[in-house]
Structures are given as C-alpha cells and as structure tokens.
Motif scaffolding. Structure first.
Motif, PDB file in Angstrom:
ATOM      1  N   VAL A 146      10.074 -26.162 -40.776  1.00  0.00           N
ATOM      2  CA  VAL A 146      10.481 -24.769 -40.605  1.00  0.00           C
ATOM      3  C   VAL A 146       9.301 -23.931 -40.135  1.00  0.00           C
ATOM      4  N   SER A 147       8.111 -24.192 -40.695  1.00  0.00           N
ATOM      5  CA  SER A 147       6.908 -23.449 -40.303  1.00  0.00           C
ATOM      6  C   SER A 147       5.672 -24.201 -40.780  1.00  0.00           C
ATOM      7  N   MET A 148       4.502 -23.795 -40.245  1.00  0.00           N
ATOM      8  CA  MET A 148       3.207 -24.334 -40.658  1.00  0.00           C
ATOM      9  C   MET A 148       2.234 -23.186 -40.876  1.00  0.00           C
ATOM     10  N   ASN A 149       1.385 -23.322 -41.902  1.00  0.00           N
ATOM     11  CA  ASN A 149       0.185 -22.499 -42.059  1.00  0.00           C
ATOM     12  C   ASN A 149      -0.997 -23.462 -41.983  1.00  0.00           C
ATOM     13  N   PRO A 253       7.045 -26.297 -34.899  1.00  0.00           N
ATOM     14  CA  PRO A 253       7.553 -25.141 -35.638  1.00  0.00           C
ATOM     15  C   PRO A 253       6.661 -23.928 -35.397  1.00  0.00           C
ATOM     16  N   PRO A 254       7.056 -22.745 -35.848  1.00  0.00           N
ATOM     17  CA  PRO A 254       6.159 -21.587 -35.809  1.00  0.00           C
ATOM     18  C   PRO A 254       4.886 -21.881 -36.619  1.00  0.00           C
ATOM     19  N   ALA A 283       3.355 -18.756 -32.280  1.00  0.00           N
ATOM     20  CA  ALA A 283       2.054 -19.015 -32.901  1.00  0.00           C
ATOM     21  C   ALA A 283       1.267 -17.722 -32.992  1.00  0.00           C
ATOM     22  N   ARG A 284       0.458 -17.627 -34.046  1.00  0.00           N
ATOM     23  CA  ARG A 284      -0.471 -16.506 -34.153  1.00  0.00           C
ATOM     24  C   ARG A 284      -1.738 -16.996 -34.856  1.00  0.00           C
ATOM     25  N   ARG A 310       7.460 -16.207 -46.240  1.00  0.00           N
ATOM     26  CA  ARG A 310       8.578 -15.294 -46.523  1.00  0.00           C
ATOM     27  C   ARG A 310       9.417 -15.055 -45.278  1.00  0.00           C
ATOM     28  N   ARG A 311       8.740 -14.946 -44.153  1.00  0.00           N
ATOM     29  CA  ARG A 311       9.471 -14.714 -42.905  1.00  0.00           C
ATOM     30  C   ARG A 311      10.338 -15.906 -42.550  1.00  0.00           C
ATOM     31  N   HIS A 312       9.783 -17.135 -42.664  1.00  0.00           N
ATOM     32  CA  HIS A 312      10.484 -18.300 -42.144  1.00  0.00           C
ATOM     33  C   HIS A 312      11.333 -19.035 -43.175  1.00  0.00           C
TER      34      HIS A 312
END
Length: 545
Positions: A146-149, A253-254, A283-284, A310-312
């Motif tokens: 769903v997402s990555m940090n 993912p984002p 991406a950011r 929280r966003r994703h």
C-alpha cells in the motif's frame, strides 16, 4: 513502555492522546527453506479481526529500536508486525546481510496476508537496513504494498559500499562493529562511539591485510565483513542479487523518504527518488542538515511516517506539501521543489587554473599540469563528511590541504551569497605512472578567517584495464560528488581539493593491483593533474536563484 512511550512522544512533538495496544510475542514465521523467523505483533486490544498491517523487518532486534517503532505506531492506532531478520535475535538461519531479504521478505508477506488479523493491505516502514528490506520486496510484491516509508536507505547498497569503486572502509567497519557485537552488548549500545572502540577500529583498519579486521574490531569473525572485503575487487558479481534498482516505477507503491545532506546513502536515495518520480510513481523526499540517524532528524522522520501511513492506510487527506522539501545549509531555510534535481538550477563550470586558482573564466592555456606523489604508507587522511560516527559533517580541512599530496584550487572572494542546490560533478584529467590510483575531489567553503569547511566530495578508483586512456596516457575521470543544498556566503571563497586518498574513510590504493583483502605492501604513485584548454579539468556547481 507507558512512561517511556510518553517521553518518546514528547521528544518527537507528538501531542495526541495515545491509543491502547497489546502485543503478541514470539510469533514464528516459516520461510520456504524451513527456517523460522520470530516476530512481535502490536495490535489494538480485544478480539482479533482483519486490519491493515505495518510491516517492519529489522536485524537490530524487536526490543530497543524495533520496540520504539512498534510502540510509536501502535500508540497511533496502527497494527504492526515487527520481525527479526534471519539469524538475528532468535530468528533461525545465518545473518548474511542483504542476501536473503527478498526471499524472506516475500515469504513473510505471504504468511502475513494469510493471518486472521490481516485484511491483506500491507505498508512497510523503517530506516537504513530496515529500509532496504522494504526495497527487497516492494518491486516484486503481488498484490503490491500500500505504501513505503524508506528513510536513509536505498534500493541497492553496492554503490555506497564501494563509492566510485573504492571500498568505504571506515563506515563499513563501524557497521561491522555494531552488528558483530549487538547481541552481546545490545543493539543500541553497539551504535555508540567510545574512545576505546574508536582507537580499536582505527588500529584495525590501518593494519594489513584487511581480511581479518573484523576480529580486531568486533572480537570475532563477522561474515558480512568477509563478504564485503573478499569481493571488493569485483563487487557487482557478488552483490548483484541483492540489488533492486531495476524496479518498474509503475509497480511501486507510494514512497516517502527522509534523508540528510550528510547521509552516506544520499546519492543513491536521490537516484531512486528521481527514477520513481520520472516513472510516474507517487514519491516525496525530505532532506535535512543531518547525518545517518541524526537525532535532529527523528521528529521529522516520525511525523512523515505517521502522516504517510494515515494517508494511505486510513484514508486521511493529502497534506498538499511539495514532492521535494530540502534544507539549505547556512541559509537556515527550508525550500519546496516540484522535482529533483531543481528544475531552475543553473550549472556553472569552475575550472582548475595555474597557481592554485579556481575560476569561471573557462579553461586556460594548453599543457597546464600539477604534480604530486601519493604514498600508500602515509595515505592522505579523511576529515569529516558523510560518516556513520563522528567526526562527520563539516570540519576544518586546512591541515589536510597543507600536505604535499593534496592539490588546492581556490576561487575569488564572493561578492554575493551563492546558493548551491542540486547535483555536483567533476571532470579531472589525470595520469599516474602505473595506471593505478584513486582520485578524490572535495569542494570546500573557505571562510574569511581561512577555515576551509567541506561541502561535498566524491571518489573514483582507477582500474587500468577499464579506463579509457588517451594516447598521452591521460584519463578523463568523471566523478559525481554528493548532491548538496548549501549557501556560500558573501565574503567566502570556493575551494576544490584533488587528492589520491581519504583514509580511512576509503581503503587505501596500494598502487600494485593486489587484491584489497590480502594486500600487505604498496608502491608510491606519481600523479599528474592536467588542466587547461586541452584538458579542461573542472567542477560543475548548481546555482539556485
């Protein structure tokens, strides 16, 4: 973790009331080869039900750093699976860094999605090596994440292990010290630098041969050190299976990233970010004035991680910030950009010139040359830079610049502030008497009182059989220096150093072509650095209006 958790929240500026959570300890996650990896599940109290899950796979233990991340997110209402990677802190198998993370990560992801407490949606988080375990699965996951940090990390580590082909000796020795001792003294304690350990590491990386330095550093053989040093002469062949930079951005993912101008993974992380953005992925990135794991970066990292999840995972709205947010050092300001490199940056070539001058007037006369001799028995020392442990960041370079084996080129006094923001590179025309050698280039900020502070640098190891050699024996060495965001203030001057070593940050070049792991002797190398119209050696600096 009640009191400790509140203290962590306060230090990170997290003010909302924490949510309650429970933990399920020592979950056994089976791998395809029969090995079991241990994990801890942080979840809301009460009956199990399907929820989205945050996955973090760490070699640094589920207590300590792993517990801090797990409880930080659990107190924000997230369900978290914290897993010890293969061969660490109770998990089965042998820890061979980077080599097992794709297979083990995908096995873990498949197992996780089969559990009654999982709804199949998975995001990943974690810095440094923990970030690399995300890159090891994200391009291959089906269904996708769903997402990555992915903070202070990269899709491949080879270019950071061996920047420009020169083994990054001291940073890897620091990591070997940490992973080689962490289960005896604790993962967090293993990161700490003490005078005794610093002297021990200095002796270990100075002694020859290097192949047994792990025992001198950590008190026992460390398999990663043997992998790192034994394959230093042809790293791509060995580390290729652990590189994930060939990803398809459309399948990613984002991704949210936090890093620092003095982080050793900065160069590669920006390559990853640029590939994601140009390929259409979400991406950011945030780049601050930080080293690797800098305490000053922790609040930003925590807030970015929580907001991204929280966003994703929870569907909260986008905060609307720019894709790129960077801190301009010595201007003391944050700048938002639409992309990297900055689209409005203007590149200027600063040429090496006679009498140690640095000029924007273009190359000088033909046939200009400067000479020095490098001695592997007395390699040019490193001062500051992107180091895992102090001394790092900026330091006064005057002691190094006074050596006979360092060439120095200094520009005129700046009449106005000069904001450097973007990618930095150099082209140096060099000839050595045996074809072997290293070329280290550093850009410095010279203050009015004479202090010379490093801004950025880059390294290239000459491999005779791989270089394009001109008929006169000259090689045009193209060196990417680390990107930067930096204001050189009015009244200051720019300076470029050219040397043949930055030891022990990089392993010394022995000048003989012997293997890095086993070399015990060396020969002096005579250098010619050529500049002028026929050999226009220069650095290219990005000026941001």
């Amino acid at each position: 973790m009640g009191i400790a958790g509140r203290l962590v929240d306060r230090q990170l500026g997290l003010t909302e009331p924490p949510a309650a959570y429970v933990t399920d300890e020592n979950l056994r996650v089976p791998m395809s080869d029969g090995v079991e990896l241990l994990a801890t599940l942080y979840r809301p109290p009460g009956p199990l039900r399907p929820r989205p899950t945050v996955l973090s796979r760490t070699p640094y233990g589920r207590d300590g750093l792993g517990s801090i991340i797990g409880t930080l997110l659990a107190r924000r209402g997230f369900q978290v699976l914290m897993q010890s990677t293969r061969g660490t802190f109770g998990s089965g198998g042998q820890f061979r860094p980077f080599l097992h993370e794709r297979a083990d990560g995908l096995d873990t992801l498949a197992w996780l999605r089969e559990q009654e407490w999982s709804d199949g949606r998975v995001s990943t988080v974690g810095p440094s090596y923990v970030g690399h375990t995300q890159w090891a699965i994200a391009p291959y996951a089906d269904p996708g994440l769903v997402s990555m940090n992915a903070d202070i990390t990269a899709s491949e580590f080879t270019s950071t292990f061996y920047p420009g082909g020169a083994p990054g000796l001291l940073n890897l020795a620091n990591w070997v010290n940490q992973i080689g001792r962490q289960e005896r003294i604790g993962a967090v304690t293993g990161f700490l630098a003490t005078p005794i350990l610093s002297r021990r590491k200095q002796r270990a990386v100075t002694a020859l041969p290097l192949q047994a330095a792990d025992v001198a550093i950590a008190g026992a053989p460390v398999v990663f050190w043997r992998d790192f040093i034994e394959h230093a002469d042809s790293p791509g062949e060995f580390w290729g299976p652990a590189e994930h930079d060939g990803f398809d951005p459309a399948r990613m993912p984002p991704v949210s990233m936090v890093t620092g101008w003095w982080d050793l993974f900065l160069d590669r992380q920006l390559v990853d970010f640029t590939a994601l953005q140009r390929g259409g992925a979400t991406a950011r990135i945030t780049i601050g004035p930080w080293t690797h794991g800098d305490r000053g970066s922790l609040a930003t990292t925590a807030h970015e991680m929580i907001n991204w999840l929280r966003r994703h995972l929870h569907g909260e709205p986008d905060d609307g910030r720019a894709p790129v947010r960077v801190y301009v050092q010595h201007a003391d300001r944050w700048t938002d950009l639409p992309s990297w490199p900055p689209p409005d940056a203007e590149a200027t070539d600063w040429h090496l010139a006679p009498a140690g001058r640095l000029t924007t007037d273009g190359p000088g006369a033909r046939g200009e040359v400067d000479r020095f001799v490098y001695d592997p028995a007395d390699p040019t020392p490193a001062v500051g830079g992107p180091m895992l442990q102090p001394p790092s960041k900026q330091h006064d370079n005057r002691g190094t610049e006074a050596r006979e084996d360092v060439l120095v080129y200094t520009g005129p006094v700046l009449e106005t502030d000069l904001d450097l923001l973007g990618d930095v590179s150099a082209v140096i025309y060099v000839r050595t008497d045996g074809g072997h050698g290293d070329v280290f280039v550093r850009l410095c900020d010279v203050e009015p009182d004479g202090r010379s502070l490093n801004i950025t640098d880059g390294m290239h190891r000459l491999v005779p059989e791989a270089e394009a050699v001109a008929p006169d024996g000259t090689v045009a060495v193209r060196i990417p220096l680390s990107p930067t965001g930096y204001r050189v203030r009015a009244g200051h001057r720019l300076r470029v150093q050219v040397a043949a070593a930055a030891f022990p940050r990089f392993a010394r070049n022995h000048g003989t072509g012997e293997r890095v792991a086993t070399a015990t002797s060396g020969r002096r190398i005579a250098y010619e650095i050529r500049h002028g119209a026929d050999h226009p050696s220069h650095v290219t600096l990005p000026h941001h209006p």
